[in-house]
Scaffold this active site. Structure first.
Site, mmCIF file in Angstrom:
data_model
loop_
_atom_site.group_PDB
_atom_site.id
_atom_site.type_symbol
_atom_site.label_atom_id
_atom_site.label_comp_id
_atom_site.label_asym_id
_atom_site.label_seq_id
_atom_site.Cartn_x
_atom_site.Cartn_y
_atom_site.Cartn_z
ATOM 1 N N TYR A 169 0.842 -1.202 0.000
ATOM 2 C CA TYR A 169 0.000 0.000 0.000
ATOM 3 C C TYR A 169 0.881 1.257 0.000
ATOM 4 O O TYR A 169 0.600 2.228 -0.705
ATOM 5 C CB TYR A 169 -0.945 -0.004 1.209
ATOM 6 C CG TYR A 169 -1.684 1.290 1.414
ATOM 7 C CD1 TYR A 169 -2.742 1.653 0.576
ATOM 8 C CD2 TYR A 169 -1.317 2.169 2.438
ATOM 9 C CE1 TYR A 169 -3.406 2.853 0.761
ATOM 10 C CE2 TYR A 169 -1.983 3.363 2.625
ATOM 11 C CZ TYR A 169 -3.023 3.708 1.788
ATOM 12 O OH TYR A 169 -3.671 4.899 1.972
ATOM 13 N N GLN B 266 -4.915 16.819 7.699
ATOM 14 C CA GLN B 266 -5.215 16.749 6.257
ATOM 15 C C GLN B 266 -6.656 16.331 6.077
ATOM 16 O O GLN B 266 -7.133 15.372 6.692
ATOM 17 C CB GLN B 266 -4.279 15.747 5.582
ATOM 18 C CG GLN B 266 -4.625 15.439 4.127
ATOM 19 C CD GLN B 266 -5.603 14.292 3.977
ATOM 20 O OE1 GLN B 266 -5.730 13.466 4.861
ATOM 21 N NE2 GLN B 266 -6.299 14.245 2.851
ATOM 22 N N TYR C 209 -9.941 15.232 3.590
ATOM 23 C CA TYR C 209 -10.612 14.805 2.358
ATOM 24 C C TYR C 209 -12.067 15.207 2.487
ATOM 25 O O TYR C 209 -12.643 15.080 3.579
ATOM 26 C CB TYR C 209 -10.561 13.275 2.217
ATOM 27 C CG TYR C 209 -9.268 12.743 1.662
ATOM 28 C CD1 TYR C 209 -8.747 13.218 0.469
ATOM 29 C CD2 TYR C 209 -8.595 11.716 2.319
ATOM 30 C CE1 TYR C 209 -7.569 12.706 -0.046
ATOM 31 C CE2 TYR C 209 -7.419 11.199 1.809
ATOM 32 C CZ TYR C 209 -6.914 11.698 0.625
ATOM 33 O OH TYR C 209 -5.752 11.186 0.127
ATOM 34 N N THR D 298 -6.573 18.119 0.549
ATOM 35 C CA THR D 298 -6.038 17.371 -0.597
ATOM 36 C C THR D 298 -6.973 17.521 -1.788
ATOM 37 O O THR D 298 -8.179 17.302 -1.683
ATOM 38 C CB THR D 298 -5.854 15.890 -0.240
ATOM 39 O OG1 THR D 298 -4.933 15.802 0.849
ATOM 40 C CG2 THR D 298 -5.305 15.115 -1.424
ATOM 41 N N LYS E 175 -3.022 20.722 -1.293
ATOM 42 C CA LYS E 175 -2.084 19.675 -1.681
ATOM 43 C C LYS E 175 -2.565 18.949 -2.935
ATOM 44 O O LYS E 175 -3.739 18.574 -3.034
ATOM 45 C CB LYS E 175 -1.959 18.676 -0.520
ATOM 46 C CG LYS E 175 -1.065 17.481 -0.788
ATOM 47 C CD LYS E 175 -0.782 16.721 0.507
ATOM 48 C CE LYS E 175 -0.064 15.419 0.251
ATOM 49 N NZ LYS E 175 -0.910 14.380 -0.322
ATOM 50 N N HIS F 39 0.497 12.887 -5.505
ATOM 51 C CA HIS F 39 0.041 11.909 -4.510
ATOM 52 C C HIS F 39 0.995 10.701 -4.471
ATOM 53 O O HIS F 39 0.565 9.544 -4.368
ATOM 54 C CB HIS F 39 -1.393 11.464 -4.820
ATOM 55 C CG HIS F 39 -2.226 11.203 -3.591
ATOM 56 N ND1 HIS F 39 -3.153 12.086 -3.115
ATOM 57 C CD2 HIS F 39 -2.255 10.154 -2.746
ATOM 58 C CE1 HIS F 39 -3.721 11.581 -2.027
ATOM 59 N NE2 HIS F 39 -3.192 10.412 -1.772
ATOM 60 N N ARG G 104 0.374 7.828 -6.894
ATOM 61 C CA ARG G 104 -0.721 6.916 -6.544
ATOM 62 C C ARG G 104 -2.020 7.281 -7.227
ATOM 63 O O ARG G 104 -3.033 6.639 -7.024
ATOM 64 C CB ARG G 104 -0.933 6.944 -5.027
ATOM 65 C CG ARG G 104 0.319 6.714 -4.231
ATOM 66 C CD ARG G 104 0.198 7.198 -2.799
ATOM 67 N NE ARG G 104 -0.768 6.459 -2.022
ATOM 68 C CZ ARG G 104 -0.570 5.218 -1.576
ATOM 69 N NH1 ARG G 104 0.552 4.597 -1.854
ATOM 70 N NH2 ARG G 104 -1.481 4.608 -0.863
HETATM 71 C C1 GLV Z 1 -4.774 7.866 0.282
HETATM 72 O O1 GLV Z 1 -4.597 9.040 0.423
HETATM 73 C C2 GLV Z 1 -3.967 7.043 -0.547
HETATM 74 O O2 GLV Z 1 -3.153 7.577 -1.306
HETATM 75 O O3 GLV Z 1 -4.120 5.824 -0.451
#
Ligand code: GLV
Length: 376
Positions: free
Chosen positions: A25, A128, A130, A156, A251, A275, A278
């Protein structure tokens, strides 16, 4: 690995200590992983100029990040699932950062809640955010961050839908972690990890308890698709700005046009970020986007960077291209998984020392004033 001398050593130790699904992950990127590789490749491709006979006894490493004092141009990035890398991991991260005098940012998708981390730490941390579909819930999260005296809110922008990290699906990553036939052997060989996580204060998303379904999500991306608001726009950034009196960091800016829009929204800082490779696979590296963002904001807000930062040399390169500081996500999680609070402390120390030496050898003196001339 007997003597840890680099973030890479922590990565190797982490790989051995935590289940595959958890390690991957942090370690892997989305889709074909082009962007996560670019983050590293583009940092590596920058060449520092060696300069000699500059007095290195007068270095300044301390700075401010979004107005907060920091002993280094470095801070801990918000990361999801942190408490699954090590039980109660968010507390260890926050304490190690506080001891080193650098900011720690807790993520919305942390395992321990804002309150659990706050009551176990002395120094206020950043939070942070979401944005979820439920506006009331978002307002509530903001209020909780205020209540916890977080000086900075990091909103974010680049995850209103989630990029597919193929390893997560293949590994059957779930929160809380489930014992399945497939991962039983893996978990059985990681008893230290299992004991820590089983005895921790939380194993699911601590901040999101009130959201139904958070306990038995099938996969992280399916859950995010259910809970996160895919319709958010700059109007929602304004909505957050109105509600947050403290410093606001935006961000996920990777483009000059977005950087200008972020400044228009009253951002105190932007984080140049994809990110950690990701999200949008095929996007440019964050270090490649940094110069255009710095030009676009024209000093009207601070520019921070994350994405593949593993060493003090990486930090120095970002400073040379106009960043005020860097965030570490993966490097932090490797160290936390490997050795807990002591590991994070050591990782910060390693990166700080690398920065110190590299500053000296490039003839730079003050981290707040690193010239692009130190790059060839
Ligand atoms: C969450 O912010 C991720 O990148 O998994």
């Amino acid at each position: 690995v007997t003597v840890v001398t680099s973030v890479g050593d922590f990565r190797e130790l982490a790989r051995r200590r935590v289940p595959r699904a958890i390690f991957d992950y942090a370690d892997r990127g989305s889709y074909e992983e082009i962007t996560i590789r670019r983050n590293r490749a583009d940092l590596d491709a920058l060449t520092l100029r060696q300069r000699v006979m500059v007095d290195a006894s007068k270095q300044t490493l301390a700075t401010t990040l979004a107005g907060q004092p920091s002993a280094l141009p470095l801070m801990i990035a918000p990361t999801g699932l942190t408490g699954l890398f090590r039980g109660n991991g968010e507390i260890y991260g926050a304490r190690a950062a506080a001891a080193a005098g650098i900011p720690f940012c807790l993520g919305t998708l942390s395992i321990l809640s804002i309150e659990q981390v706050r009551e176990s730490t002395e120094v206020p941390f950043w939070f942070q955010l979401y944005l979820m579909r439920d506006r009331g819930f978002n307002a509530n999260l903001i209020a909780r961050a205020k209540e916890a005296k977080c000086p900075v809110l990091v909103l974010t922008l680049d995850l209103q839908v989630m990029g597919v990290r193929r390893r997560d699906a293949k590994n059957g990553l779930s929160v809380p972690p489930r014992l399945t036939l497939r991962n039983a052997l893996d978990i059985a060989t990681k008893p230290g990890w299992a004991l820590g996580v089983l005895t921790a204060k939380s194993r699911a998303f601590g901040n999101l308890k009130p959201l139904a379904g958070s306990a038995d999500l099938k996969s992280l991306s399916a859950w995010v698709a259910n809970q996160f608001d895919p319709s958010i726009t700059w109007k929602d950034v304004a909505w957050v700005r109105e509600r947050w009196p403290g410093k606001l960091v935006l961000k996920g800016v990777l483009d000059a046009d977005d950087a200008r829009l972020a400044v228009d929204q009253g951002a105190d800082a932007v984080v140049v970020s994809n990110h950690g490779g990701r999200q949008l696979d095929g996007a440019c590296s964050s270090i490649a986007a940094l110069p255009e963002v710095v030009r676009a904001v024209q000093g009207r807000c601070e520019v921070l960077l994350d994405g593949g930062v593993m060493s003090g040399q990486d930090v120095l390169k970002a400073l040379a291209l106009g960043a005020r500081g860097c965030l570490i996500g993966k490097a932090y999680l490797y160290a936390l998984a490997a050795q807990g609070q002591a590991g994070v402390a050591k990782a910060i120390e390693i990166i700080g020392n690398e920065l110190k030496v590299s500053l000296a050898l490039t003839g730079a003196i003050d981290v707040q004033n690193v010239s692009p001339d130190i790059l060839r």
